[in-house]
Motif scaffolding. Structure first.
Motif: not given
Lengths: 159, 760
Positions: A21, A23-25, A28, A31-32, A40, A43-45, B26, B28, B114, B186, B188, B269-271, B674-675
């Motif tokens: 997609e 929007r996929r980072s 991701d 990793r995926e 790793h 924080c994803e921000h 990790d 799956n 997602y 670090l 989560t 997630d971090r939030h 957030t951080f």
């Protein structure tokens, strides 16, 4: 949202063709979709730098880049650092100097340092501290990371 | 030379530096579902309904649960049973009320992470907002009809407090506070659960801290026999006390995997982490101290308010109890009385963050020592010297019980360590340099803080050990690892007995199907408790190896000794441990042994933190120029790892002193989510940390003399930095609250007053 797009990029010298997609980072996708879980997410921000990879030689936070933006680019991740069983000088130095504890931030620090040292092998200590202050580590207090990168820089210059 | 005491590099590092670690996220499996939580957006309110219609229509959604779907589950219990706290336990999904921003209200399960997040955003939560309770120093409202929002009142006392005050030269009163912090590993939180088709058991990856307890707790909540659930700890990206308690999300993942018979994965997630994983600290101290003209602290009367947040969590009352128990610290304090009010507010629930109750109480006590110095005109170091418990009084007990264990400092030379620290930092020269810089207009200052740590919580550990014909050794423990180097430390202890190189020793931890019991990793316990069990196991293995070798060599066992993994006999006869293992296996039994260690006492290492800071009056920033830690560990198994724990801990302690804080607005909305808001120190903020590790006072409570070091890097950091800021400002007692953010420092510099806002 299941409109996907084809993306081809190189990771550690190998071609990957993935369908993602928009929007996929990139993190991701690595990793995926590529199965490279050495990168790793902390924080994803875009603050912690744990997901740092090299994109065409530049350190990039893979959580802040879309996979589609990496189309045609050459990416390097922690999985590509060692040559077979032979560790990269940065990996050796982190091990020897106790530059990691839990190891979660380590791939990001390794790639950050690699990008910095490849761009500027004679980087000044002040600049090195400045670069390394862009990632977070919660275990080590950073001093051993700094020692390790300094030692690896010497090793890499001599090699 | 034995392996104990060597700075050996770690056996756990190769996979971690090559990207082959296996952390929770990790894991799956084909057909897996991803969980996403729907959380309360408000601090307090009546939950009227949850509308799932739009969310259910999102492609890929397999299930969405609210309280109705999980109402048969009991609330989450405590590691140590506590009837008094039971009314304040949290259900896995909110029922009737929401009590903090971040409280789980619904769980969405979808075949793509997602999609799960898309669906969660479409869940409509209908809440009638109520006025939140945010300041635990205010009279608590009702938590439920008929139940006050006060979870507990803890009381500890010794000596004659009234007599101490009636004979006092001066009475000092202080009002001090430590902000709301947490560990923020670090990595989560994350859980991955699946039903193993072959055995029909529920297999859970992502365990940490207390895998055996958590396995039992979740099996119990789901009403499954214990043998139907297995917990596995993989690599853990930092724990710091907050990861690995039983959280609502863990239970939901397990329940979904069990009900739907599909693998289920959850990665926080971090939030979410910053509003849903345990907070800690946030204690307020009102101190009254009776002081002699000679600077002696004759009596201490403390009222503590501990902000528990919305529910009581797995660690129960550990943090406030430790605060009460350890507030007197390394000083004589002949009379003491503490009352701690543990109150439930509309904030994220609190648990234990590395050095719980000690970081806070050390800040309070050391602020008091500096206040005594200011009042009596004595030097702060001299006041400490006079009040420190002398070596001749060891072992020292006050008759105070904490968490079911009587506190008795086992050994120590506190004054000796203070002198050694001052020598190692060249204190007179440092003072002279600071004086010169002050005279030149710089705002620089020095501060220090003394403390006693509390490590090695029992009561018991067990370890299994087996030598293999290929020369390797496997050790199975009930410990857990948050990444501190547990495998290396255990391997060194075994290697010390057997002479097998640590690289040939495999240390298992956190696997509930490999050993039937284990307490895990908390309270700086693993090296002390598990380490001594491993030591006993290795000694038992050595005896067995010698017996087996005696038969092989036709020599009496007492003529044999094991050295460098070889059994040596008279006249050069020898047989390797590997060959002994092969012989044993050929005889029908592996060369294996078991070790147990039990201790009803904890061990009490001690230390001192010292800081030099520079205050920038323009930016109101505080720069820590130097930091030093002196710490007596009794006996260091691996000095490199000990130093790593101290230096890493100091960075966390510095964060709590200057940057980190969960601030809430008046509506109970968290402001640090957030951080970019919850500021963890980077390399730019953390100075080199000078360490002085001593082994003057081995523990009396274990055969190796070891004490723990997991938390000591933090304990005095807030207190030392506060004292250094006072000194830089030349305003004794200026700092009354941590963290000293630029805003607070600005208020101090400009108003001349002390500020303690009601919240945040």
């Amino acid at each position: 949202m299941n409109n996907t797009m084809p993306v081809r990029f190189k990771v550690n010298g190998k071609d990957y063709d993935i369908q993602v997609e928009p929007r996929r980072s990139l993190a991701d996708a690595l990793r995926e979709d590529c199965g490279l879980t050495g990168t790793h997410l902390g924080c994803e921000h875009g603050v912690c730098g744990t997901c740092t990879v090299l994109v065409d030689g530049q350190p990039v936070r893979a959580c802040l880049m879309f996979a589609v933006q990496a189309r045609g680019k050459s990416i390097r991740t922690v999985e590509g650092l060692a040559t077979g069983d032979k560790l990269h000088p940065l990996q050796e130095a982190f091990w020897a100097h106790h530059g990691l504890q839990c190891g979660f931030c380590t791939p990001g620090f390794l790639m950050l340092a690699l990008g910095a040292l490849e761009a500027e092998p004679d980087i000044s200590d002040e600049d090195l501290r400045h670069v390394l202050s862009s990632n977070l580590c919660r275990c080590t207090g950073y001093q051993n990371i700094l020692k390790a990168v300094r030692a690896a820089a010497r090793e890499m210059r001599g090699a | 030379m034995g392996a104990i005491g060597q700075p050996l590099r770690r056996i756990e590092d190769r996979p971690l530096v090559t990207g082959r670690g296996r952390y929770a996220a990790d894991n799956n499996a084909p057909g897996q579902l991803h969980m996403r939580m729907v959380r309360s957006p408000v601090a307090f309110g009546r939950l009227r309904g949850v509308n799932l219609r739009a969310a259910r229509a999102v492609p890929g959604v397999a299930a969405i649960w609210t309280w109705e779907d999980v109402k048969e589950l009991p609330p989450i219990d405590f590691r140590v049973p506590n009837r008094e706290l039971e009314p304040f336990r949290q259900s896995v999904l909110a029922h009737n009320y929401v009590r903090y921003v971040g409280e789980p209200v619904a769980a969405v399960f979808a075949d793509d992470a997602y999609a799960a997040e898309d669906a969660a955003e479409l869940v409509e939560v209908d809440i009638d907002e109520l006025a939140p309770y945010l300041d635990p120093t205010m009279e608590p409202p009702e938590f439920m009809p008929g139940t006050r929002a006060e979870a507990a009142v803890l009381r500890k006392a010794c000596g004659d407090i009234d007599a101490a005050f009636s004979g006092a030269h001066a009475v000092i009163e202080l009002d001090l506070a430590v902000g709301r912090h947490t560990g923020t590993p670090l990595e989560t939180r994350g859980v991955f659960a699946r039903v193993d088709p072959a055995s029909g058991t529920l297999v859970v990856e992502g365990a940490a801290k207390a895998p055996h307890f958590n396995c039992k707790a979740i099996a119990g909540m789901m009403d499954l026999p214990l043998e139907m659930v297995r917990f596995h700890e993989g690599h853990v990206g930092g724990g710091f006390g907050i990861r690995g308690d039983v959280y609502p999300e863990d239970v939901l993942v397990c329940l979904c995997a069990w009900r739907l018979k599909r693998p289920v994965k959850w990665t926080e997630d971090r939030h979410e982490h910053l509003v849903a994983a345990n907070h800690s600290r946030d204690q307020r101290f009102r101190l009254r101290a009776a002081v002699g003209a000679d600077g002696m602290l004759l009596g201490l009367d403390a009222v503590i308010f501990s902000d528990q947040g919305a529910y009581a969590r797995t660690p129960g009352l550990t943090a406030p109890d430790m605060a009460c128990a350890m507030l007197p610290g390394p000083y004589l304090v002949p009379a003491y009385r503490a009352v701690a009010h543990v109150r439930l507010t509309n904030k994220t629930p609190a648990g234990t963050y590395r050095s719980p109750g000690r970081y806070e109480s050390t800040f309070a006590r050391e602020r008091l020592m500096d206040a005594i110095a200011a009042r009596t005109g004595l030097d702060g170091i001299e006041v400490r010297r006079r009040n420190l418990i002398p070596k001749s009084r060891m072992p020292f007990g006050r008759g105070i019980i904490s968490l079911g264990v009587s506190i008795e400092y086992d050994s120590g030379d506190y004054a000796g360590l203070l002198e050694r620290l001052l020598a190692s930092i060249e204190y007179p020269a440092l003072r002279a340099d600071l004086s010169r810089r002050k005279a030149a207009g710089e705002r620089v200052g020095f501060g220090l803080a003394c403390f006693v740590e509390k490590t090695g919580r029992g009561p018991a550990d067990r370890a299994l050990i087996e030598a293999r014909p290929d020369g390797s050794v496997e050790i199975v423990t009930g410990a857990a690892s948050g990444g501190q180097g547990v495998e290396t430390a255990m391997a060194q202890i075994a290697s010390d007995v057997l002479g097998v190189p640590i690289e040939r020793i495999n240390v298992v931890h956190g696997q509930t199907d490999r050993i039937d019991a284990g307490l895990g990793a908390f309270a700086s316990r693993v090296t002390v408790m598990t380490g001594c069990a491993v030591h006993a196991a290795a000694e038992a293995l050595r005896s067995k190896a010698i017996e087996t070798a005696a038969a092989a060599l036709a020599v009496a066992p007492d003529k044999l000794r094991l050295s460098q993994a070889v059994v040596h006999g008279p006249n050069g006869a020898s047989v390797s441990l590997a060959d002994v293992a092969a012989r044993s296996l050929a005889g029908g039994a592996p060369l294996a042994a078991e070790g147990r260690f039990r201790s009803d006492h904890m061990t009490y290492p001690y230390g001192i933190h010292a800081a030099v800071v520079r205050v920038d009056t323009g930016t109101c920033g505080v720069h820590v120029e130097r930091f030093a830690i002196a710490y007596d560990i009794g006996r260091a198994v691996n000095p490199m790892l000990v130093e790593g724990q101290l230096v890493g801990g100091a960075a966390q302690g510095l964060g709590g002193a200057l940057y980190e804080e969960f601030v809430y607005d008046e509506a109970g909305q968290p402001q640090a989510t957030t951080f970019a808001d919850y500021l963890i120190p980077t390399l730019a903020e953390v100075p080199p940390v000078q360490t002085l590790i001593t082994e003057d006072a081995p523990s009396l409570h274990n055969p190796l003399g070891i004490k723990g070091v997991g938390e000591a890097g933090l304990t005095g950091a807030g207190a030392a930095i506060a004292a250094a800021i006072d000194d830089a400002l030349e305003r004794p007692g200026a700092v009354t609250r941590l963290p000293v953010t630029p805003m607070r420092l600005h208020a101090l510099l400009n108003d001349g007053g002390r500020i303690i806002p009601a919240t945040g």
